[in-house]
Write a protein that holds these residues in place. Sequence first.
Motif, PDB file in Angstrom:
ATOM      1  N   ILE A 105      21.525 -35.806   3.886  1.00 38.00           N
ATOM      2  CA  ILE A 105      20.858 -35.621   5.189  1.00 38.00           C
ATOM      3  C   ILE A 105      19.644 -36.546   5.252  1.00 38.00           C
ATOM      4  O   ILE A 105      18.488 -36.132   5.170  1.00 38.00           O
ATOM      5  CB  ILE A 105      20.441 -34.169   5.455  1.00 38.00           C
ATOM      6  CG1 ILE A 105      21.475 -33.166   4.959  1.00 38.00           C
ATOM      7  CG2 ILE A 105      20.230 -33.964   6.965  1.00 38.00           C
ATOM      8  CD1 ILE A 105      21.107 -31.716   5.198  1.00 38.00           C
ATOM      9  N   THR A 128      23.426 -39.637   8.179  1.00 36.17           N
ATOM     10  CA  THR A 128      23.903 -38.429   7.521  1.00 36.17           C
ATOM     11  C   THR A 128      25.273 -38.655   6.890  1.00 36.17           C
ATOM     12  O   THR A 128      26.089 -39.423   7.400  1.00 36.17           O
ATOM     13  CB  THR A 128      24.009 -37.267   8.522  1.00 36.17           C
ATOM     14  OG1 THR A 128      24.859 -37.657   9.601  1.00 36.17           O
ATOM     15  CG2 THR A 128      22.635 -36.907   9.069  1.00 36.17           C
ATOM     16  N   TYR A 154      24.990 -33.428  10.183  1.00 36.84           N
ATOM     17  CA  TYR A 154      25.538 -33.350   8.826  1.00 36.84           C
ATOM     18  C   TYR A 154      26.522 -32.194   8.702  1.00 36.84           C
ATOM     19  O   TYR A 154      27.639 -32.356   8.179  1.00 36.84           O
ATOM     20  CB  TYR A 154      24.399 -33.197   7.824  1.00 36.84           C
ATOM     21  CG  TYR A 154      24.837 -32.741   6.453  1.00 36.84           C
ATOM     22  CD1 TYR A 154      25.620 -33.556   5.641  1.00 36.84           C
ATOM     23  CD2 TYR A 154      24.472 -31.484   5.976  1.00 36.84           C
ATOM     24  CE1 TYR A 154      26.030 -33.130   4.382  1.00 36.84           C
ATOM     25  CE2 TYR A 154      24.873 -31.054   4.720  1.00 36.84           C
ATOM     26  CZ  TYR A 154      25.648 -31.874   3.930  1.00 36.84           C
ATOM     27  OH  TYR A 154      26.056 -31.455   2.687  1.00 36.84           O
TER      28      TYR A 154
END
Length: 342
Positions: free
Chosen positions: A273, A263, A167
Motif C-alpha cells: 500500500i 498499490t 489495495y
Amino acid sequence: MLASLVTGATVVMAMSSAMAANVTGAGASFPYPVYAKWAENYKAATQNSVNYQSVGSSAGIKQIKAKTVDFGASDMPLSAADLDAAGLFQFPAIMGGVVTIVNLPGIAPGAIKLTGPVVADIYLGKITKWNAPQIAALNPGVKLPDDDITVVYRADGSGTSFLFTDYLSKTSPSFKSAIGAGATVKWATGVGGKGNDGVAANVQRIKGSIGYVEWAYAKKNRIAHTQLKNKDGVFLQPDDEAFKAAAASAEWTKTPGFGIVLTDQAGKNSWPITGVSYVLMHKTQADAAKGKEALKFFDWAFKNGDAAAVELDYVPLPDSVVKLVNESWKANMKDASGKAAW
C-alpha cells in the motif's frame, strides 16, 4: 495520544511576518508530517510561510476548485478529464506508505501477519475475532486474543482511504464488489475517525481495534503495526526501502497528470500500500505572484527537503521526476494574460 503530531485539523505551519509571503494550502493528511517539517525549515531559510490545513483529500480538492487556497493536496490523483474540467494541473510532491495498525496488548508491534484478503474480510465484517481461523493460520505461534475486532476507518473524504480501498479491491473480489475503491465509501462496519490522526487516536483508544494510517503517524506515536503480504507473496515490515521498491516501477511519463497508483506493485521488496501525494493548482492564476510563491515552496522542498522526508520515512521524488515536474510547471501555469507564470 498523538502528542507528537497534529492536535487539530487546521495547523499553521509557520508564522507570517508583515512583509513575508504567505501561501495557503489544504487537503490530504497523508503528507502533513513532511509538509509541516518542510514549511518549518522553509520559514527559517526564507522568512516566507506556508499555512496548510490537514482536512482530507476530498476537502482539499473542493477548496482548490473554489479558489479559497493557493494549492490543494490529494493522495487520489485526478483524471486528465477531471483536471481539464476544473482548469487544474497536478504534480507529485512526495511518496509514502499506508499501514495497518492494531491495538492488541501483549503482542509486539509488527508481529502479526495479515494479507489483503484477510484485511478485506475484516473490513467487510466477515472476520470478527482476532483468533479467527483465517488470522490464526497466518500467525502460528502467536497467542491471539479472543477479542472482538473493532474496525476503524476514515470518516472524511480521504486519499488514504482511496489507497487502502484500492489495495483491498485489487486483492479481494468480494471487497471490490461490496465496497470498492474510493476516497469516500460506504463501510460495512466500524467506527470513523477524521484524518490520519483521528484514525490513529481511535485505534489507540479501542482495545482490539484495527485501522489504517500513513506510516509516519504510526511510527512517531508508537502505534503497533502489522506485516502485510505483498503481490509476490512476501510478508514485509513497512519502511522507506519497501516504499521505494514499490515506487521503482512507476511510469511517470506515460501517465497523464502524473496520476499513477502504486498499490499492489510487483516485486519481493515492494510494500503493497504505497502511494503518491499530489498537489493541485489552477492553470490560470488570477494572482500569478501568489501562484509562483506556492511553486517556490515546493521547488525549495525538492532541492532541500529530502533529508527531512527520509527522516519521517517518506520517499522523495527521484531527480528525473523533479525535472519532469518543473517542466510541467512551465507548461501549465499561466497568468491572466496567458503568459507563463513560472
